[in-house]
Scaffold this motif. Structure first.
Motif, mmCIF file in Angstrom:
data_model
loop_
_atom_site.group_PDB
_atom_site.id
_atom_site.type_symbol
_atom_site.label_atom_id
_atom_site.label_comp_id
_atom_site.label_asym_id
_atom_site.label_seq_id
_atom_site.Cartn_x
_atom_site.Cartn_y
_atom_site.Cartn_z
ATOM 1 N N GLY A 114 0.802 -1.224 0.000
ATOM 2 C CA GLY A 114 0.000 0.000 0.000
ATOM 3 C C GLY A 114 0.834 1.272 0.000
ATOM 4 O O GLY A 114 0.432 2.298 -0.544
ATOM 5 N N PHE A 115 2.011 1.188 0.642
ATOM 6 C CA PHE A 115 2.905 2.344 0.786
ATOM 7 C C PHE A 115 4.316 1.914 0.368
ATOM 8 O O PHE A 115 5.156 1.615 1.224
ATOM 9 N N THR A 171 3.795 7.109 0.868
ATOM 10 C CA THR A 171 2.834 7.574 -0.122
ATOM 11 C C THR A 171 1.926 6.416 -0.470
ATOM 12 O O THR A 171 2.399 5.333 -0.824
ATOM 13 N N HIS A 172 0.623 6.649 -0.360
ATOM 14 C CA HIS A 172 -0.350 5.592 -0.608
ATOM 15 C C HIS A 172 -0.589 5.464 -2.104
ATOM 16 O O HIS A 172 -1.422 6.158 -2.688
ATOM 17 N N THR A 173 0.151 4.540 -2.732
ATOM 18 C CA THR A 173 0.009 4.345 -4.175
ATOM 19 C C THR A 173 -0.526 2.967 -4.538
ATOM 20 O O THR A 173 -0.958 2.753 -5.660
ATOM 21 N N PHE A 211 -4.698 -0.920 -0.311
ATOM 22 C CA PHE A 211 -4.545 -0.950 1.142
ATOM 23 C C PHE A 211 -5.786 -1.592 1.743
ATOM 24 O O PHE A 211 -6.911 -1.170 1.461
ATOM 25 N N GLY A 223 -4.915 3.070 -4.355
ATOM 26 C CA GLY A 223 -4.000 4.146 -3.991
ATOM 27 C C GLY A 223 -4.618 5.517 -4.192
ATOM 28 O O GLY A 223 -5.307 5.746 -5.179
ATOM 29 N N THR A 224 -4.377 6.394 -3.239
ATOM 30 C CA THR A 224 -4.898 7.755 -3.304
ATOM 31 C C THR A 224 -3.842 8.749 -3.758
ATOM 32 O O THR A 224 -4.167 9.882 -4.089
ATOM 33 N N TYR A 262 -6.354 7.465 8.411
ATOM 34 C CA TYR A 262 -7.457 7.527 7.457
ATOM 35 C C TYR A 262 -7.779 8.966 7.056
ATOM 36 O O TYR A 262 -8.122 9.225 5.904
ATOM 37 N N LEU A 320 -5.473 9.994 4.455
ATOM 38 C CA LEU A 320 -5.796 9.337 3.182
ATOM 39 C C LEU A 320 -7.047 9.926 2.533
ATOM 40 O O LEU A 320 -7.431 9.528 1.437
#
Length: 147
Positions: A56-57, A84-86, A89, A99-100, A132, A135
Protein backbone atom coordinates in the motif's frame (compact mmCIF):
# COMPACT_ATOMS: atom_id res chain seq x y z
CA UNK A 1 22.45 -0.73 24.28
CA UNK A 2 21.72 -4.41 24.66
CA UNK A 3 21.08 -7.32 22.34
CA UNK A 4 17.35 -6.55 22.70
CA UNK A 5 17.89 -3.13 21.16
CA UNK A 6 20.21 -4.54 18.51
CA UNK A 7 17.40 -6.86 17.39
CA UNK A 8 14.86 -4.03 17.39
CA UNK A 9 17.20 -1.89 15.27
CA UNK A 10 17.70 -4.84 12.88
CA UNK A 11 13.92 -5.08 12.53
CA UNK A 12 13.58 -1.35 11.79
CA UNK A 13 16.38 -1.51 9.21
CA UNK A 14 14.74 -4.52 7.53
CA UNK A 15 11.32 -2.82 7.42
CA UNK A 16 12.85 0.35 5.97
CA UNK A 17 14.68 -1.74 3.36
CA UNK A 18 11.37 -3.51 2.58
CA UNK A 19 13.26 -6.79 3.06
CA UNK A 20 10.58 -9.22 4.22
CA UNK A 21 12.93 -12.20 4.76
CA UNK A 22 15.11 -10.02 7.05
CA UNK A 23 11.98 -8.78 8.86
CA UNK A 24 10.86 -12.35 9.51
CA UNK A 25 14.35 -13.42 10.64
CA UNK A 26 13.88 -11.12 13.65
CA UNK A 27 10.80 -13.00 14.91
CA UNK A 28 10.46 -16.35 16.67
CA UNK A 29 8.31 -18.87 14.73
CA UNK A 30 5.46 -18.51 17.23
CA UNK A 31 5.69 -14.73 17.65
CA UNK A 32 2.59 -12.58 18.08
CA UNK A 33 2.26 -9.22 16.34
CA UNK A 34 -0.53 -6.93 17.57
CA UNK A 35 -1.43 -3.76 15.64
CA UNK A 36 -4.51 -1.67 14.88
CA UNK A 37 -5.37 -3.76 11.78
CA UNK A 38 -5.34 -6.97 13.79
CA UNK A 39 -3.41 -9.74 15.50
CA UNK A 40 -0.97 -11.93 13.60
CA UNK A 41 0.29 -15.18 15.09
CA UNK A 42 3.30 -16.90 13.55
CA UNK A 43 5.61 -15.94 10.72
CA UNK A 44 3.12 -16.46 7.89
CA UNK A 45 0.56 -14.06 9.36
CA UNK A 46 3.24 -11.55 10.42
CA UNK A 47 4.60 -11.57 6.85
CA UNK A 48 1.09 -10.98 5.48
CA UNK A 49 0.52 -7.91 7.72
CA UNK A 50 3.90 -6.39 6.85
CA UNK A 51 3.28 -7.03 3.15
CA UNK A 52 -0.05 -5.14 3.29
CA UNK A 53 1.75 -2.00 4.47
CA UNK A 54 4.63 -2.32 2.02
CA UNK A 55 2.30 -2.87 -0.96
CA UNK A 56 0.00 0.00 0.00
CA UNK A 57 2.90 2.34 0.79
CA UNK A 58 5.88 1.32 -1.41
CA UNK A 59 8.04 4.10 0.08
CA UNK A 60 7.03 3.34 3.70
CA UNK A 61 9.67 4.45 6.20
CA UNK A 62 9.90 4.38 9.99
CA UNK A 63 11.95 6.99 11.86
CA UNK A 64 12.58 6.43 15.55
CA UNK A 65 12.56 9.63 17.56
CA UNK A 66 12.47 8.25 21.11
CA UNK A 67 13.73 5.03 22.65
CA UNK A 68 13.10 4.28 26.31
CA UNK A 69 16.76 3.79 27.18
CA UNK A 70 16.43 2.30 30.66
CA UNK A 71 13.97 -0.33 29.50
CA UNK A 72 15.30 -3.32 27.59
CA UNK A 73 12.63 -5.99 27.57
CA UNK A 74 10.24 -4.77 26.40
CA UNK A 75 12.09 -2.32 24.20
CA UNK A 76 9.83 0.73 23.74
CA UNK A 77 10.13 3.09 20.77
CA UNK A 78 8.18 6.05 19.45
CA UNK A 79 8.19 6.47 15.69
CA UNK A 80 7.08 8.60 12.82
CA UNK A 81 5.81 6.58 9.86
CA UNK A 82 5.85 8.18 6.43
CA UNK A 83 4.88 6.98 2.99
CA UNK A 84 2.83 7.57 -0.12
CA UNK A 85 -0.35 5.59 -0.61
CA UNK A 86 0.01 4.34 -4.18
CA UNK A 87 -0.95 0.68 -3.88
CA UNK A 88 -4.00 -1.17 -2.61
CA UNK A 89 -4.55 -0.95 1.14
CA UNK A 90 -6.68 -3.36 3.12
CA UNK A 91 -9.06 -1.88 5.69
CA UNK A 92 -9.87 -3.76 8.92
CA UNK A 93 -13.39 -4.55 7.64
CA UNK A 94 -11.94 -6.41 4.64
CA UNK A 95 -12.48 -3.71 2.01
CA UNK A 96 -9.51 -2.71 -0.10
CA UNK A 97 -8.95 0.87 -1.19
CA UNK A 98 -6.99 1.84 -4.27
CA UNK A 99 -4.00 4.15 -3.99
CA UNK A 100 -4.90 7.76 -3.30
CA UNK A 101 -1.48 9.25 -4.04
CA UNK A 102 -1.57 10.96 -0.66
CA UNK A 103 1.45 11.26 1.64
CA UNK A 104 1.09 10.19 5.26
CA UNK A 105 2.97 11.11 8.41
CA UNK A 106 1.69 9.11 11.37
CA UNK A 107 2.96 9.01 14.95
CA UNK A 108 3.30 5.53 16.46
CA UNK A 109 4.77 3.60 19.35
CA UNK A 110 5.62 -0.03 19.91
CA UNK A 111 6.81 -2.46 22.53
CA UNK A 112 8.94 -5.45 21.63
CA UNK A 113 9.51 -8.48 23.86
CA UNK A 114 12.51 -10.69 23.13
CA UNK A 115 13.43 -14.22 24.23
CA UNK A 116 16.22 -16.43 22.92
CA UNK A 117 17.45 -13.65 20.59
CA UNK A 118 14.12 -13.45 18.70
CA UNK A 119 11.08 -11.20 18.98
CA UNK A 120 8.26 -13.10 20.69
CA UNK A 121 5.75 -10.27 20.96
CA UNK A 122 5.53 -6.99 19.07
CA UNK A 123 2.74 -4.54 19.90
CA UNK A 124 2.32 -1.54 17.67
CA UNK A 125 0.00 1.39 18.28
CA UNK A 126 -1.01 4.30 16.06
CA UNK A 127 -4.11 6.39 15.60
CA UNK A 128 -6.09 4.89 12.72
CA UNK A 129 -8.22 8.04 12.44
CA UNK A 130 -5.04 10.06 11.90
CA UNK A 131 -4.02 7.66 9.10
CA UNK A 132 -7.46 7.53 7.46
CA UNK A 133 -7.88 11.31 7.65
CA UNK A 134 -4.58 11.78 5.84
CA UNK A 135 -5.80 9.34 3.18
CA UNK A 136 -8.86 11.55 2.66
CA UNK A 137 -11.40 9.63 4.73
CA UNK A 138 -13.28 11.21 7.61
CA UNK A 139 -15.62 9.89 10.24
CA UNK A 140 -18.83 8.45 8.91
CA UNK A 141 -22.13 8.22 10.73
CA UNK A 142 -22.60 4.81 12.25
CA UNK A 143 -25.64 2.80 11.25
CA UNK A 144 -28.42 3.64 13.68
CA UNK A 145 -29.78 0.80 15.76
CA UNK A 146 -33.60 0.71 15.61
CA UNK A 147 -35.24 1.75 18.88
Amino acid sequence: MSAYWDLKHQLADAVNAHDLPRVLACYSPDAVYVSPPGVAEGLEQIAWLHKQVLVGFPDFHMTAWFELGDCENPAVTEWTYTGTHTGPFLLPDGREIAGTGRRITVRATCTTHVANAKITSHREYYDQLELYSQLGFGLVELDRVPA
